[in-house]
Design a protein around this motif. Sequence first.
Motif, short mmCIF file in Angstrom:
data_model
loop_
_atom_site.label_atom_id
_atom_site.label_comp_id
_atom_site.label_asym_id
_atom_site.label_seq_id
_atom_site.Cartn_x
_atom_site.Cartn_y
_atom_site.Cartn_z
N ASN A 114 2.48 2.50 -6.56
CA ASN A 114 3.81 1.92 -6.52
C ASN A 114 4.63 3.07 -5.11
O ASN A 114 5.22 2.49 -4.23
CB ASN A 114 4.71 2.07 -7.54
CG ASN A 114 6.15 1.56 -7.19
OD1 ASN A 114 7.18 2.60 -7.19
ND2 ASN A 114 6.38 0.30 -7.20
N VAL A 115 4.32 4.26 -5.52
CA VAL A 115 4.76 5.31 -4.75
C VAL A 115 4.32 5.24 -3.20
O VAL A 115 5.12 5.15 -2.21
CB VAL A 115 4.68 6.70 -5.14
CG1 VAL A 115 5.41 7.66 -4.02
CG2 VAL A 115 5.57 6.83 -6.40
N ILE A 116 3.01 4.94 -3.22
CA ILE A 116 2.44 4.73 -1.72
C ILE A 116 2.90 3.60 -1.02
O ILE A 116 3.27 3.44 0.09
CB ILE A 116 0.94 4.71 -1.93
CG1 ILE A 116 0.36 6.29 -2.46
CG2 ILE A 116 0.18 4.46 -0.54
CD1 ILE A 116 -1.18 6.18 -2.96
N LEU A 117 3.01 2.49 -1.74
CA LEU A 117 3.43 1.34 -1.21
C LEU A 117 4.90 1.27 -0.72
O LEU A 117 5.24 0.73 0.40
CB LEU A 117 3.24 -0.03 -2.19
CG LEU A 117 1.85 -0.41 -2.56
CD1 LEU A 117 1.75 -1.53 -3.76
CD2 LEU A 117 1.40 -1.10 -1.20
N LYS A 118 5.79 2.09 -1.48
CA LYS A 118 7.15 2.17 -1.00
C LYS A 118 6.94 2.96 0.37
O LYS A 118 8.08 2.63 1.12
CB LYS A 118 7.94 3.02 -2.01
CG LYS A 118 8.30 1.95 -2.96
CD LYS A 118 9.22 2.75 -4.41
CE LYS A 118 9.56 1.57 -5.32
NZ LYS A 118 10.69 2.07 -5.96
N LEU A 119 6.47 3.91 0.45
CA LEU A 119 6.30 5.05 1.71
C LEU A 119 5.63 3.92 3.05
O LEU A 119 5.97 4.13 4.03
CB LEU A 119 5.28 6.04 1.36
CG LEU A 119 6.05 7.17 0.53
CD1 LEU A 119 4.85 8.06 0.21
CD2 LEU A 119 7.16 7.88 1.08
N PHE A 120 4.85 2.94 2.48
CA PHE A 120 4.17 2.14 3.65
C PHE A 120 5.15 0.93 4.12
O PHE A 120 5.44 0.76 5.23
CB PHE A 120 2.95 1.65 3.47
CG PHE A 120 1.76 2.73 3.71
CD1 PHE A 120 1.36 2.78 4.84
CD2 PHE A 120 1.31 3.33 2.71
CE1 PHE A 120 0.49 3.81 5.18
CE2 PHE A 120 0.08 4.35 2.90
CZ PHE A 120 -0.39 4.34 4.10
N ILE A 121 5.63 0.45 2.89
CA ILE A 121 6.82 -1.00 3.48
C ILE A 121 8.15 -0.32 3.80
O ILE A 121 8.61 -1.12 4.68
CB ILE A 121 6.59 -1.83 2.18
CG1 ILE A 121 5.30 -2.22 1.51
CG2 ILE A 121 7.71 -3.01 2.08
CD1 ILE A 121 5.36 -2.83 0.31
N ARG A 122 8.55 0.59 3.27
CA ARG A 122 9.78 0.98 3.68
C ARG A 122 11.21 0.20 3.60
O ARG A 122 12.11 -0.02 4.46
CB ARG A 122 9.65 1.74 5.07
CG ARG A 122 8.97 2.87 5.01
CD ARG A 122 8.80 3.60 6.34
NE ARG A 122 8.07 4.92 6.37
CZ ARG A 122 8.78 6.06 6.47
NH1 ARG A 122 9.88 6.07 6.70
NH2 ARG A 122 8.11 7.10 6.30
#
Length: 127
Positions: A39-47
């Motif tokens: 979830n944290v990684i996706l938030k950083l990529f999707i922004r």
Amino acid sequence: MKKILNIFNSYSRILIGIFFIAKKQNTIFLLYILNLILNVILKLFIRQKRPPGSYHKTYGMPSGHAQAIGFFLISQIINKNKYWPLIFIYSLQLLHSRIIKQHHTYQQVIIGYLLGIITGYYSLTLY
């Protein structure tokens, strides 16, 4: 009552984690932590920003609460927990509260929920 629900929603991921530890399902707990890291990684990529009016300064896509409860729900269904219908009802309440409080958009909540269910299903059935 509303304040109690707010407090419970704020700590739902911690409570879910404690439940896994209490049940001594160490592997499931590890997979749950990996789901949160995803979830944290996706938030950083999707922004993708949160909806207007949200006081949170972090990204909103996907909803971490929705992803966590989706993972938890599917883990309980797979493990044949007889109380999974109650967990499902709670999950709907949690999803609704994330939208009503303007923490997330419908899209962020639905994507998070589905992502949690999908990652939970595949990680739990493959391990």
